[in-house]
Design an enzyme around this catalytic site. Structure first.
Site, mmCIF file in Angstrom:
data_model
loop_
_atom_site.group_PDB
_atom_site.id
_atom_site.type_symbol
_atom_site.label_atom_id
_atom_site.label_comp_id
_atom_site.label_asym_id
_atom_site.label_seq_id
_atom_site.Cartn_x
_atom_site.Cartn_y
_atom_site.Cartn_z
ATOM 1 N N LYS A 1 7.360 -23.042 7.017
ATOM 2 C CA LYS A 1 6.498 -22.312 7.953
ATOM 3 C C LYS A 1 5.492 -21.563 7.080
ATOM 4 O O LYS A 1 5.828 -20.570 6.427
ATOM 5 C CB LYS A 1 7.331 -21.353 8.799
ATOM 6 C CG LYS A 1 6.511 -20.620 9.837
ATOM 7 C CD LYS A 1 7.409 -19.874 10.799
ATOM 8 C CE LYS A 1 6.664 -19.178 11.902
ATOM 9 N NZ LYS A 1 5.477 -18.442 11.529
ATOM 10 N N CYS B 1 -7.658 13.527 -18.861
ATOM 11 C CA CYS B 1 -7.062 12.247 -19.259
ATOM 12 C C CYS B 1 -5.668 12.510 -19.827
ATOM 13 O O CYS B 1 -5.514 13.342 -20.730
ATOM 14 C CB CYS B 1 -7.950 11.583 -20.305
ATOM 15 S SG CYS B 1 -7.182 10.128 -21.024
ATOM 16 N N CYS C 1 -6.163 11.420 -23.888
ATOM 17 C CA CYS C 1 -7.033 12.128 -24.840
ATOM 18 C C CYS C 1 -7.430 13.518 -24.335
ATOM 19 O O CYS C 1 -8.137 14.240 -25.026
ATOM 20 C CB CYS C 1 -8.271 11.300 -25.142
ATOM 21 S SG CYS C 1 -9.414 11.232 -23.753
ATOM 22 N N CYS D 1 -11.200 7.192 -26.444
ATOM 23 C CA CYS D 1 -9.852 7.475 -25.941
ATOM 24 C C CYS D 1 -8.899 6.363 -26.384
ATOM 25 O O CYS D 1 -9.154 5.171 -26.173
ATOM 26 C CB CYS D 1 -9.903 7.561 -24.411
ATOM 27 S SG CYS D 1 -8.280 7.594 -23.656
HETATM 28 S S1 IVH Z 1 3.930 -26.252 14.541
HETATM 29 C C1 IVH Z 1 3.037 -26.873 18.956
HETATM 30 N N1 IVH Z 1 4.439 -26.137 12.006
HETATM 31 O O1 IVH Z 1 3.557 -20.568 12.880
HETATM 32 C C2 IVH Z 1 3.531 -26.604 17.591
HETATM 33 N N2 IVH Z 1 3.498 -24.210 13.027
HETATM 34 O O2 IVH Z 1 4.843 -18.568 14.566
HETATM 35 C C3 IVH Z 1 2.573 -25.946 16.763
HETATM 36 N N3 IVH Z 1 3.048 -22.368 11.440
HETATM 37 O O3 IVH Z 1 1.322 -20.755 15.571
HETATM 38 C C4 IVH Z 1 3.033 -25.248 15.589
HETATM 39 N N4 IVH Z 1 3.764 -23.405 9.644
HETATM 40 O O4 IVH Z 1 0.380 -21.025 13.162
HETATM 41 C C5 IVH Z 1 3.971 -25.479 13.075
HETATM 42 N N5 IVH Z 1 4.895 -26.224 9.730
HETATM 43 C C6 IVH Z 1 4.424 -25.563 10.783
HETATM 44 C C7 IVH Z 1 3.930 -24.252 10.682
HETATM 45 C C8 IVH Z 1 3.470 -23.599 11.827
HETATM 46 C C9 IVH Z 1 3.225 -22.294 10.124
HETATM 47 C C10 IVH Z 1 2.513 -21.257 12.269
HETATM 48 C C11 IVH Z 1 1.584 -21.702 13.375
HETATM 49 C C12 IVH Z 1 2.245 -21.184 14.628
HETATM 50 C C13 IVH Z 1 3.075 -20.066 14.104
HETATM 51 C C14 IVH Z 1 4.180 -19.691 15.041
#
Ligand code: IVH
Length: 704
Positions: free
Chosen positions: A137, A440, A443, A463
């Site tokens: 994520k 400082c 110095c 310094c």
């Molecule tokens: S899928 C309909 N995959 O996390 C599905 N989101 O907290 C769409 N995000 O709004 C999202 N990594 O901005 C997906 N590997 C990933 C992601 C991801 C980061 C973000 C994205 C989403 C948010 C939700």
């Protein structure tokens, strides 16, 4: 993405273009190949992380394409690598509608949450086991991209999920997003893709270093910086931040006439769609994804992955688990907030509480006094934190900090530890206010603060703290890169009285050093060799190493390229300096200040006597052709040459540089934004008005 056959051809082209960098006619003839070469190297650098040529070589090829397109605007294509560089500012952002609403994700925090998600999906589908695709994520800002007929046509922010802002110009600055991609080979005519704009850990650190050089406040974490970049007015500023992108979801596509293409059948799972994106040259989590059967394997995988989080070059705040089969995704559907076929697993925030046990004031090489909070050591995301920079006096007030306070800390964007806040409700009454020193700490001279600056400075250039920091900077990796010198040795030699300033680096008494503890023959030999070989470092490293305020590595390169000898700066006016790229009034003043100080000049003279290279040896001057007696004047910004570079070239070919437009002028070479000189020249019939490309051609003509 590229077959080995294609790679070979593109490498061959690369070599040919590199050998004929001045041959504009050849580049015109083979402009498509030149663009393919540049796209290929962008891909190697930004997507597959495996560059084949240096940045410098890439820049040379890029400049060649720019030259051609400047003279032949009819040859420019929308997806030309040059078309990223938007020069106009974003006045306002137009609201656009997403083809498919950008939903959010439901969150999970533990194994039970994931089991619950899986149970619901199994019940709704009637399956006993579901195949999942797991991916990181990414912690950034989400965007949607639309490609039509293989061309990037629109990029938008998430906005309220239904409508966002059109940020195409800014997104084109991000080089991991290709301006064109071969979706047509998958039978795709239009495609909407979702992804995340992120800032890598290294870009975050580098951007903060740059901000510091500019005397600006640092940014707190990569996520906010990435998010804040999307709606910036100046696209060039977006480019400077070196952002990146991961594209992880195909939300919509339409098929074209080639829909029968065998490849179009391979889009039936999410994992295959990620492979398709990767194959088309987009940075999808192809290498990071994992397909598993059943939720237990998901849980195991996530647990393992969390422990590798610190090793990744970018920030993630969890994992996303997606039902792999697209038909099953459609069957499961969505709520108004999130899909039922995907869930985010959030990692725990890396925060900790500890005690602020003292404050130390450190003096940097520019004299800036930085308060550093000393903490009771605490474990946080794989490192032990015992001190944290707290920037300046205002910051202490803002966070309401007292010595003795309990403080909440976190690794901001998980890179640099920060104090989130103090906990005044836990105070016992014996906490002490933090007094910023008036003198400082090293110095003892009085500290000064300039208007509009948050930083107090020691202005005594002798310094000790500043002198030591300056030498440390001079020998450091990005400056003169004197291996095996390093911070510890600078301090040791200084304390032993064997080193007192920068020239002292080249006057070390090695027999004295051999008397210090830990210096055997081998380490002394290594040190001596490293010092000796640093004498031939290119000029830009020396300029950067001098630690002139506001002159970072990039500016140092620009400066080095603009002169023949370092002392040329002694005679440059602020106005002349400001003609250089990235040199604003503040930087120009600082450079002039440095070169008008006789102590600095003496130091440089000493360095030259000690054998350092103060000449610009890398400059290529084309010495062919005969312009004997012809007069030249350059005006406006030239596409590839710096003004004085062009002047040197003209002179080297017998030309004479004049300062104004008159009937005595033979050639006016015009670049972008040429002003009154051009207007005046147009009125004089005898003045030939030519472009940089024509000028280059002129100096390549053999003399008669
Ligand atoms: S899928 C309909 N995959 O996390 C599905 N989101 O907290 C769409 N995000 O709004 C999202 N990594 O901005 C997906 N590997 C990933 C992601 C991801 C980061 C973000 C994205 C989403 C948010 C939700």
């Amino acid at each position: 993405m590229y077959t080995s056959q294609e790679i070979k051809i593109l490498q061959d082209y690369t070599t040919k273009f590199k050998l004929h960098l001045q041959d504009v006619e050849n580049a015109i003839k083979h402009i498509d190949e030149l663009r393919s070469v540049l796209r290929f190297h962008e891909y190697r650098y930004y997507i597959s992380n495996n560059p084949l040529i240096s940045d410098y070589e890439y820049d040379q090829l890029f400049k060649l394409l720019e030259t051609v397109e400047k003279d032949h605007p009819d040859l420019i294509t929308k997806d030309s690598p040059t078309q990223r560089v938007g020069s106009s500012l974003n006045e306002s952002f137009v609201t656009v509608q997403h083809l498919v609403p950008m939903l959010s994700l439901d969150n999970s925090y533990n194994a039970a949450d994931l089991e619950d998600f899986d149970r619901k999906a199994r019940e709704a589908s009637g399956l006993s086991e579901i195949e999942y695709c797991i991916e990181p994520k990414f912690d950034g800002a989400s965007i949607s991209l639309i490609y039509e007929n293989d061309l990037l046509t629109r990029a938008a922010t998430r906005g309220d999920g239904v409508e966002g802002d059109d940020i195409t110009t800014n997104i084109k600055q991000i080089r991991s997003i290709p301006l064109s991609a071969a979706f047509s080979k998958y039978g795709i005519q239009q495609i909407e893709i979702r992804g995340e704009i992120i800032m890598s850990k290294i870009s975050f650190v580098q951007y903060n270093e740059w901000l510091e050089e500019q005397g600006l406040s640092p940014v707190a974490n990569p996520r906010n910086t990435a998010a804040g970049s999307l709606r910036i007015k100046d696209p060039k500023e977006v480019g400077r931040r070196n952002l990146d992108a991961f594209l992880y979801h195909v939300s919509y596509f339409t098929k074209n006439k080639n829909a029968e293409s065998p490849l179009s059948n391979s889009l039936e799972t999410h994992s295959n769609q990620l492979s398709m994106l990767w194959d088309c040259g987009l940075r999808s989590p192809e290498k990071e994804k994992k397909v598993v059967a059943g939720i237990q394997q998901v849980i195991d995988y996530i647990q393992n992955f969390e422990s590798t989080r610190d090793d990744l070059p970018y920030e993630i705040d969890g994992m996303v688990v997606k039902v792999n089969d697209i038909a099953l995704q459609e069957k499961l559907g969505m709520t108004s907030h999130h899909p039922r076929w995907a869930i985010a697993f959030k990692f725990k925030a890396r925060q900790a509480t500890t005690k602020l046990i003292g404050i130390e004031f450190q003096v940097g090489r520019t004299g800036a006094v930085t308060p550093v909070a000393k903490l009771e050591p605490v474990h946080l995301g794989g490192v032990t934190v015992s001190s944290i920079s707290i920037h300046n006096e205002d910051y202490i007030k803002e966070k309401d900090l007292k010595v003795g306070d309990t403080v909440l800390i976190e690794r901001a964007g998980d890179v640099i530890p920060q104090i989130v806040n103090s906990r005044p409700e836990l105070r016992k009454g014996n906490e002490q206010n933090i007094e910023f020193p008036k003198h400082c700490p090293i110095c003892k001279s009085t500290l000064f603060k300039e208007q509009d600056e948050a930083v107090w400075r020691c202005v005594n250039i002798e310094c000790e703290a500043q002198v030591i920091e300056k030498i440390i900077h001079f020998v450091s990796k990005d400056a003169m890169d004197i291996k095996s010198f390093g911070e510890a040795n600078v301090r040791k030699f200084y304390e032993a009285g064997l080193l007192k300033d920068i020239p002292g680096v080249y006057q070390l008494q090695f027999d004295e050093i051999s008397k210090l503890e830990g210096f055997g023959k081998k380490s002394i030999d290594n040190l001596q060799t490293a010092i000796e070989s640093s004498k031939s470092q290119p000029l830009h490293r020396l300029i950067y190493g001098l630690g002139i305020r506001f002159v970072g590595e990039t500016t140092a390169k620009t400066l080095a390229n603009s002169i023949e000898h370092l002392f040329d700066f002694k005679n440059k006016t602020e106005e002349e300096l400001q003609q250089l790229e990235d040199v604003g009034i503040k930087v120009a003043k600082s450079i002039q200040h440095f070169f008008s100080n006789h102590q600095n000049i003496q130091m440089l003279e000493q360095l030259e006597q000690l054998g350092l290279q103060l000449k610009n040896t890398k400059k290529e001057v084309v010495v062919s052709g005969g312009l004997a007696g012809q007069t030249f004047l350059f005006t406006g910004t030239l596409p590839t040459l710096k003004r004085n570079e062009a002047e040197v070239m003209a002179e080297a070919n017998g030309g004479i540089i004049v300062s104004g437009v008159s009937a005595k002028l033979n050639y006016l070479v015009v670049g972008e934004d040429a002003g009154s000189k051009l207007e005046k020249a147009k009125k004089i019939n005898t003045v030939k008005i030519i472009s940089e490309a024509e000028f280059l051609k002129l100096i390549q003509q053999p003399s008669e």
